[in-house]
Design an enzyme around this catalytic site. Structure first.
Site, mmCIF file in Angstrom:
data_model
loop_
_atom_site.group_PDB
_atom_site.id
_atom_site.type_symbol
_atom_site.label_atom_id
_atom_site.label_comp_id
_atom_site.label_asym_id
_atom_site.label_seq_id
_atom_site.Cartn_x
_atom_site.Cartn_y
_atom_site.Cartn_z
ATOM 1 C CG ASP A 109 -8.341 2.301 2.987
ATOM 2 O OD1 ASP A 109 -7.379 2.495 3.306
ATOM 3 O OD2 ASP A 109 -9.541 2.456 2.566
ATOM 4 N NE ARG A 116 -8.259 3.909 -2.611
ATOM 5 C CZ ARG A 116 -8.408 4.552 -1.250
ATOM 6 N NH1 ARG A 116 -8.749 3.177 -0.256
ATOM 7 N NH2 ARG A 116 -8.202 5.432 -1.492
ATOM 8 C CG ASP A 173 -9.994 3.268 6.193
ATOM 9 O OD1 ASP A 173 -9.247 3.898 6.446
ATOM 10 O OD2 ASP A 173 -10.377 3.534 5.557
ATOM 11 N NE ARG A 225 -3.542 3.580 0.691
ATOM 12 C CZ ARG A 225 -3.910 3.522 2.061
ATOM 13 N NH1 ARG A 225 -4.695 2.365 2.233
ATOM 14 N NH2 ARG A 225 -4.615 4.677 1.835
#
Length: 278
Positions: free
Chosen positions: A213, A210, A215, A201
């Site tokens: 990812d 990307r 989160d 990444r």
């Protein structure tokens, strides 16, 4: 949550900053409170369905005598973590480590460190739009399953989605998963970013393409906003590619700021918001 309590467990150990403490040792006393569900054991009168306090005492005694640390803060931290990893029925540990013979040239009863550690729930969003997207997502899950301080609980479907944020790029594969973890939010962020780097990444463009990812969306009802991390995730309620998979695994989880369930937020966004899930 029920509790099992051990008080004033005496341990002769070798923790301290000074050489004499490491070589000659001294007495320590430990108080441990274990948050656990005792109902099943109580109803069946079966010790195998409970956490044996005798085993707890022997475990703490053995751990503190087999290891040596300069700080009682470290000894308490490592011991609490070991308890949580070794005893699967324990959700939270409150551990106080007392040092009544500390080398202080004043009259005192004892000095101690008291900490509370436990398994915390978190929800994570994941996405990829470069290379083998599914392989990147599954690599993240595999890395977390191999981490003793994380337990993957539920995983959503992988969903094909269009890009968000106005950057022209390939479609994404998005999903969400829930886990239990011994990491703090900041520590969990570091773990997730390390996994992202492991999948190559690169953070060059906001909302850009990307390989992976990850989160943090929610963490044990926590509300926080720092330079590095905002929980709940600041933009999660505007993203159907976040709310739809999240609603699969945690439909009744409450957004700690808005006071609405994930299912409610997903339905509201489906009615009035942008559509990205194909």
């Amino acid at each position: 949550m029920d509790q099992i309590i051990v008080e004033d467990l005496q341990v002769y150990a070798y923790h301290g900053v000074h050489r004499q403490e490491n070589e000659k040792g001294q007495n320590f006393f430990v108080n441990v409170t274990l948050d656990t569900d005792t109902r099943e054991a109580a109803r069946s009168d079966d010790l195998d369905l409970s956490t044996n306090y005798g085993e707890i005492c022997r475990f703490v005694h053995r751990f503190l005598t087999e290891h040596t640390y300069k700080l009682i803060e470290t000894a308490a931290e490592r011991c609490a973590e070991a308890l949580l990893l070794w005893f699967p029925r324990v959700r939270q540990v409150t551990l106080e480590l007392m040092k009544p013979e500390a080398p202080i040239k004043l009259s005192f009863g004892s000095v101690s460190v008291k900490i509370v550690r436990g398994w915390r729930s978190a929800c994570i969003a994941c996405g990829s739009n470069m290379g083998d997207r599914k392989a990147h997502l599954e690599a993240a899950l595999r890395a977390l399953r191999e981490d003793r301080k994380c337990r993957i609980m539920r995983v959503s479907d992988w969903m094909e989605t269009t890009p968000y944020g106005g950057v022209e790029q390939e479609n994404f594969l998005n999903g969400a998963f829930s886990l239990e973890t011994l990491y703090t939010p900041e520590e969990l962020l570091e773990v997730l970013q390390k996994i992202e780097r492991g999948e190559n990444r690169e953070r060059r463009e906001r909302w850009g393409p990307r390989t992976l990812d990850l989160d943090i969306l929610l963490y044990e009802g926590r509300v926080m906003d720092t330079d590095r991390l905002t929980i709940p995730h600041r933009d999660m309620t505007n993203r159907d590619f976040v709310l739809k998979p999240l609603a699969q695994i945690a439909p009744y989880e409450i957004h700690p700021v808005l006071g609405k369930s994930i299912m409610e937020l997903s339905r509201e966004l489906e009615k009035d918001g942008e559509k990205h899930v194909l």
